[in-house]
Design a protein around this motif. Structure first.
Motif, short mmCIF file in Angstrom:
data_model
loop_
_atom_site.label_atom_id
_atom_site.label_comp_id
_atom_site.label_asym_id
_atom_site.label_seq_id
_atom_site.Cartn_x
_atom_site.Cartn_y
_atom_site.Cartn_z
N ILE A 63 25.92 24.84 5.69
CA ILE A 63 26.78 24.12 6.65
C ILE A 63 27.83 25.06 7.22
N ILE A 64 28.46 25.83 6.35
CA ILE A 64 29.50 26.78 6.79
C ILE A 64 28.90 27.80 7.75
N LYS A 65 27.72 28.32 7.43
CA LYS A 65 27.07 29.29 8.31
C LYS A 65 26.71 28.67 9.65
N THR A 66 26.25 27.42 9.63
CA THR A 66 25.91 26.71 10.87
C THR A 66 27.15 26.59 11.75
N LYS A 67 28.25 26.14 11.15
CA LYS A 67 29.50 26.00 11.91
C LYS A 67 29.97 27.36 12.45
N ALA A 68 29.88 28.38 11.62
CA ALA A 68 30.34 29.71 12.03
C ALA A 68 29.52 30.23 13.20
N MET A 92 18.43 32.04 13.40
CA MET A 92 19.53 32.74 12.73
C MET A 92 19.66 32.37 11.24
N LEU A 93 19.31 31.13 10.90
CA LEU A 93 19.50 30.65 9.53
C LEU A 93 18.19 30.59 8.73
N ASN A 94 17.09 30.88 9.39
CA ASN A 94 15.78 30.86 8.73
C ASN A 94 15.46 29.53 8.06
N HIS A 95 15.77 28.46 8.77
CA HIS A 95 15.47 27.10 8.29
C HIS A 95 14.97 26.28 9.48
N ASP A 96 14.15 25.29 9.18
CA ASP A 96 13.68 24.36 10.19
C ASP A 96 14.88 23.59 10.75
N TYR A 97 14.92 23.39 12.05
CA TYR A 97 16.06 22.72 12.67
C TYR A 97 16.22 21.29 12.17
#
Length: 179
Positions: A63-68, A92-97
């Protein structure tokens, strides 16, 4: 952490407690060694004094990385991406949206899209207050399809038109961590 000043404050808090972080980025601190439970508690207390918290679990860090990434995209890169937000975050996060979106909504109580729009509107407010760019230039810089789209979204979020906001200087800007 949502800005460069936040990074400086967090780095300073670590250093005051005798830690030498290898790197301090938006939402992330890298240390050379593991912290003891007591060191984590001391650090947590120090960071809470500045309005920060340690996020130690995988979901919170995501969550923090998403916000950043969103803050960086809107406030530093002027929304200059060549793809849509969902693809950008997934890459960027290597996860499914869908996973990112569901997790974000569950934890934050709002959608990624609403958070992104809130960040963009805060950036519009900032640029309006600086009074250096026209509304057309602001719309272009933040990747709005038109001035009308920007104005409609601005009014929906703030209750004011961009012109009225600029004229009365009400509801100026919110700190990024309050969005």
């Amino acid at each position: 952490m949502v800005c460069n000043r936040c990074i400086m404050v967090v780095k300073s808090a670590f250093e005051k407690l005798g830690f030498d972080p290898l790197s301090v980025k938006l939402g992330e601190v890298e240390l050379g060694e593991e912290l003891t439970i007591q060191e984590k508690e001391n650090l947590s207390i120090a960071l809470e004094g500045y309005g920060f918290a340690i996020m130690d679990d995988k979901r919170s860090r995501l969550i923090i990385k998403t916000k950043a990434l969103i803050v960086e995209l809107v406030h530093q890169q002027n929304n200059d991406i060549k793809t849509n937000l969902s693809t950008y975050l997934s890459d960027m996060l290597n996860h499914d949206y869908n996973y990112l979106s569901n997790l974000f909504s569950e934890v934050e109580g709002t959608t990624i899209e609403k958070y992104f729009i809130a960040q963009k509107i805060e950036r519009v407010k900032e640029l309006l207050v600086y009074d250096e760019l026209s509304l057309s230039e602001i719309a272009f810089q933040l990747n709005y399809s038109s001035i009308g789209h920007l104005s409609n979204q601005f009014k929906k979020v703030t209750g004011l038109t961009p012109r009225h906001f600029k004229d009365v200087k009400l509801n100026k800007r919110k700190p990024l961590d309050e969005l």
